[in-house]
Design an enzyme around this catalytic site. Structure first.
Site, PDB file in Angstrom:
ATOM      1  N   HIS A 195      10.929  -3.290   3.373  1.00 55.07           N
ATOM      2  CA  HIS A 195      11.356  -1.899   3.247  1.00 55.07           C
ATOM      3  C   HIS A 195      11.711  -1.331   4.616  1.00 55.07           C
ATOM      4  CE1 HIS A 195       7.035  -1.532   4.082  1.00 55.07           C
ATOM      5  NE2 HIS A 195       7.101  -0.219   4.196  1.00 55.07           N
TER       6      HIS A 195
ATOM      7  N   HIS B 217       0.833  -1.206   0.000  1.00 53.33           N
ATOM      8  CA  HIS B 217       0.000   0.000   0.000  1.00 53.33           C
ATOM      9  C   HIS B 217       0.872   1.262   0.000  1.00 53.33           C
ATOM     10  CE1 HIS B 217      -0.361  -0.607   4.687  1.00 53.33           C
ATOM     11  NE2 HIS B 217       0.698   0.125   4.423  1.00 53.33           N
TER      12      HIS B 217
ATOM     13  N   HIS C 260      -1.547   5.220   9.582  1.00 51.57           N
ATOM     14  CA  HIS C 260      -0.226   5.850   9.622  1.00 51.57           C
ATOM     15  C   HIS C 260      -0.311   7.188  10.367  1.00 51.57           C
ATOM     16  CE1 HIS C 260      -0.210   3.053   6.204  1.00 51.57           C
ATOM     17  NE2 HIS C 260       1.092   2.949   6.397  1.00 51.57           N
TER      18      HIS C 260
END
Length: 282
Positions: free
Chosen positions: A193, A12, A59
């Site tokens: 990541h 995403h 987030h």
């Protein structure tokens, strides 16, 4: 009764949403990413579910460091698009399914999973980017969505085993709902990541593809992978992949899944993009 018939797994990456919204999808760099979802859009049109149960992480838009639920289930009729600092993405408001969501909340809590019930929940790129990748540009989303936030931002975070077990409980909850609904479950985030520190920009292609292999064929074994391995091998943000285990746990584990699509690409912004579509085995 309601049934979970398929699962979708996808990264995403926020830059994907920015590329779509700014008309850059056709540029050579981004075209390589979006080509991996051409089949997915067609499959989705041919297999539109009534409801998508979408697992993502907020987030710091709906929740701040002052209050971070481990699991938060959205039970509202609709979910507004969060402004992540540069304006809300120009995508439709997300339509919820309060009846099924409330039923799942009741079932999960009675099944001994402590969850937070969110009657109001702005949703950010963790949810909207997968929707855009799978449905394309639309005036309104073609199905209802039940969002489930999982904290994979602030430690302590839930284990892969906990997420996998919760996926099984979600399947039990859906199958005990008395309406005839076709439900798809999506796990989002990842793949490898790291956004900060000396290893910023880390991508581990072999580990990512091994993860995809195990997710398909050996999910129970994969669920036991310790947090430290995610951090060491997939970077600090690679822990988002535990959300894929929740979606996989909600599939029929007694039969091999049907792999409809598999895609992996490096890079998209500073991460690896992974994507799977699985249907329940016959």
């Amino acid at each position: 009764m309601a049934k979970i018939t398929a699962s979708v797994y996808t990264s995403h990456v926020p830059a994907i949403g920015a590329a779509l919204d700014s008309g850059k999808a056709g540029e050579p760099y981004w075209q390589k990413v979006f080509s991996g979802y051409d089949y997915s859009k067609k499959w989705n049109k041919d297999n539109i579910p009534d409801v998508v149960f979408l697992i993502y992480n907020d987030h710091a838009n709906a929740f701040s460091l002052s209050l971070i639920p481990t699991f938060a289930l959205g039970t509202a009729e609709s979910f507004p698009i969060a402004d992540e600092g540069w304006g809300a993405r120009p995508v439709p408001v997300v339509k919820g399914h309060p009846e099924l969501a409330s039923h799942i909340a009741q079932s999960l809590i009675q099944d001994d999973f402590d969850i937070t019930i969110a009657n109001e929940l702005p949703v950010d790129h963790g949810l909207t980017v997968p929707m855009s990748l799978m449905f394309g540009e639309v005036d309104e989303w073609p199905c209802y969505v039940i969002p489930l936030h999982v904290n994979v931002v602030q430690y302590p975070v839930p284990s892969g085993a906990r997420c996998f077990a919760m996926g099984k409980a979600i399947r039990r909850a859906v199958e005990s709902f008395d309406q005839d609904l076709n439900v798809h479950i999506w796990g989002t985030g990842g793949m490898s990541h790291q956004l900060q520190g000396a290893r910023a920009g880390l991508i581990n292609e072999k580990w990512d593809n091994d993860f995809l292999d195990e997710l398909i064929a050996e999910p129970e074994k994969l669920s036991k992978k310790p947090h430290l391995e995610y951090v060491e091998e997939a970077g600090s943000e690679g822990i988002e992949l535990v959300m894929w285990l929740m979606a996989r746990g909600a599939m029929n584990l007694e039969k091999e899944p049907i792999v409809k699509h598999r895609f992996y690409h490096v890079p998209a912004s500073n991460t690896a993009v992974g994507h799977l579509i699985l249907e329940d085995g016959i």
